[in-house]
Scaffold this motif. Structure first.
Motif, PDB file in Angstrom:
ATOM      1  N   ASN B   7       0.815  -1.212   0.000  1.00 38.76           N
ATOM      2  CA  ASN B   7       0.000   0.000   0.000  1.00 38.76           C
ATOM      3  C   ASN B   7       0.852   1.266   0.000  1.00 38.76           C
ATOM      4  N   MET B   8       2.108   1.103   0.397  1.00 37.62           N
ATOM      5  CA  MET B   8       3.026   2.249   0.415  1.00 37.62           C
ATOM      6  C   MET B   8       3.746   2.432  -0.912  1.00 37.62           C
ATOM      7  N   LEU B   9       3.970   1.323  -1.608  1.00 38.88           N
ATOM      8  CA  LEU B   9       4.841   1.354  -2.782  1.00 38.88           C
ATOM      9  C   LEU B   9       4.161   1.980  -3.989  1.00 38.88           C
ATOM     10  N   SER B  10       4.974   2.688  -4.752  1.00 38.24           N
ATOM     11  CA  SER B  10       4.501   3.313  -5.977  1.00 38.24           C
ATOM     12  C   SER B  10       5.622   3.223  -7.001  1.00 38.24           C
ATOM     13  N   SER B  11       5.275   2.886  -8.213  1.00 39.19           N
ATOM     14  CA  SER B  11       6.286   2.810  -9.264  1.00 39.19           C
ATOM     15  C   SER B  11       6.874   4.192  -9.508  1.00 39.19           C
ATOM     16  N   ASN B  12       8.180   4.281  -9.431  1.00 39.76           N
ATOM     17  CA  ASN B  12       8.820   5.598  -9.607  1.00 39.76           C
ATOM     18  C   ASN B  12       9.658   5.650 -10.873  1.00 39.76           C
ATOM     19  N   ILE B  13       9.221   4.913 -11.861  1.00 38.65           N
ATOM     20  CA  ILE B  13       9.893   4.949 -13.164  1.00 38.65           C
ATOM     21  C   ILE B  13       9.695   6.329 -13.783  1.00 38.65           C
TER      22      ILE B  13
END
Lengths: 365, 122
Positions: B7-13
């Protein structure tokens, strides 16, 4: 000695932050305001920086600077988040290679970090960016910790200990914004080789905590109460610069940014001791050494200040004893390809780790 | 990897504007019991993006969470127990997290997500 800085929050409505900037000299604690926007402003005027930063690291930064601002179509490896070779070779590869041994020596907690973590509100979410072997994860059992590190072997150690951890880069944290109640960066920023990357890492810490969240940062300081300590580290030399950048690459550093001195055998032999003292004992006795330091005269400080103007970029050796299991595997390769060398007198494979040691006030800039 | 982390992670590409939530490709899922920390649950509740959390829990085989929530539920022991279990006791041990915009897969191995980007992604 470490410099310690805490970003705190005064008023959530004003989105302004408070830095409690605690240097190792006890009377020298100053408070100043921190505005995240200021960082962006400062980025764009960095070309006017003093020569302290015109080092191997800054060379890369100078090249990187324009694309950091207009990186929409620029080459991705000019981006601030692109890892320079020096960090890949002399930070990431080294920690991957020495992870189990490094971890076995990392158990003492720094008192200032411990008291910071102890002071957090019950139920806080703490994000540890550059958690290493996870020695602070779970430190306060009333909080929940999530750690990340760029070294997969170190993160594996965290996971084996039951901690929540992932592999990620501190200059590009893969988290939604504003989640953490606190974020910590313990002995991490000095492994980043350009000022823009160090700034970016701080911005990331600030980004991932909520309004009113706390950020604790510790880094190695160039000002040591033991003037002999830095002399046992290895200032980056042109020889290494050539290895990283290549003989044909442009260099903009001034010669006096680099110490060309060679490393006597005796120093090399002592460096293991100095490293242990610096990493663990000084940390464990931080408060004690602070008191001692305040009673000293200014001689040592002056000496160090002169030295720090010359160099803030160092190799800090890591001695991996022959009897450690990893000597036969990755270390054999490391020796073969020149990343490490054998010191038969010490009975150890020696790895160099890249450090940028911070000067007084540098974290504040 | 716990669902808290998901729930914390987000793709930072580079170029990705909304990297949340990452789609889960579940391989091995394990459960590990931990003590409940009510203070933490009450604190983190406000930060959890609930719908993605419910979806993620379902993907890992847990469908006891209510679809809609409000803070008054935090007084319910039954809710706290389910919230705690889904948030902290269910682990994606093997699998992948998929960027919602680019489809790039971040592997999860031995419970550890590897969120490092390739050089052409930063």
């Amino acid at each position: 000695m470490f410099q310690v800085m805490i970003f705190g929050h005064i008023e959530s409505l004003r989105v302004s932050h408070l830095i409690r900037w605690a240097l190792h000299l006890p009377p020298f604690i100053s408070i100043c305001k921190f505005n995240p926007i200021k960082y962006n402003t400062m980025k764009n005027i960095r070309t006017g920086r003093p020569s302290v930063f015109s080092t191997a690291a800054s060379d890369g930064e100078t090249k990187n600077q324009p694309s950091e601002v207009t990186n929409e179509e620029g080459l991705s490896f000019n981006c601030v988040q692109y890892t320079p070779e020096i960090e890949k070779t002399y930070v990431h590869q080294v920690y991957d290679a020495i992870a189990p041994h490094f971890s076995s020596t990392r158990f003492a907690r720094w008192p200032k970090v411990a008291s910071f973590l102890d002071s957090l509100t019950q139920g806080s979410l703490v994000l540890d960016a550059g958690c290493g072997n996870g020695k602070y994860l779970g430190f306060n059992p009333k909080c929940f910790f999530v750690g990340c590190d760029i070294s997969s072997p170190l993160v594996s150690i965290c996971a084996e200990r039951g901690h929540e951890a992932l592999v990620a880069d501190a200059v590009n944290l893969p988290y939604r914004s504003g989640l953490g109640d606190a974020a910590i960066s313990i002995a991490v920023l000095h492994h980043l080789s350009t000022e823009s990357r160090r700034r970016k890492a701080i911005e990331e810490l600030v980004r991932v905590v909520k309004k009113g969240g706390l950020v604790l940062i510790t880094v190695w300081a160039v000002e040591q109460e033991d003037p002999g300590l830095l002399s046992k580290w290895i200032p980056l030399s042109r020889r290494y610069l050539d290895e990283w950048i290549g003989p044909g690459s442009p260099r903009v550093n001034s010669p006096r940014s680099f110490n060309l001195k060679s490393i006597p055998e005796s120093e090399e032999n002592n460096s293991q001791v100095s490293l242990k003292v610096s990493s663990e004992f000084l940390g464990a006795k931080l408060d004690e050494t602070m008191k001692i330091n305040s009673q000293e005269n200014d001689t040592s400080t002056t000496y160090i200040d002169n030295r720090c103007k010359e160099n803030q970029e160092y190799f800090v050796p890591w001695h991996l004893p022959y009897h450690r299991a990893e000597v036969s595997g990755s270390s054999a390769c490391a020796v073969a390809n020149g990343l490490a060398w054998k010191d038969d007198k010490k009975g150890a494979v020696v790895y160099n780790r890249y450090y940028h040691v911070f000067s007084e006030g540098e974290l504040e800039r | 990897m716990r669902l808290l982390t998901h729930n914390m992670l987000s793709s930072n590409i580079k170029g990705v504007t909304d990297g949340f939530p990452l789609k889960i490709e579940a391989g091995k899922v394990v459960e590990k019991e931990v003590d409940m920390n009510t203070d933490f649950l009450k604190n983190i509740f406000t930060k959890i993006e609930w719908k993605p959390f419910v979806e993620a829990a379902k993907t890992l085989g847990y469908s006891e969470l209510p679809e809609d929530v409000d803070p008054s539920l935090l007084d319910s022991q039954d809710f706290l127990t389910k919230f705690h279990h889904a948030l902290l006791e269910i682990h994606l041990e093997e699998g992948a997290l998929v960027c919602p915009e680019t489809g790039r897969k971040f592997p999860v191995s031995k419970g550890i997500p590897n969120m490092l980007l390739h050089e052409d992604e930063v």
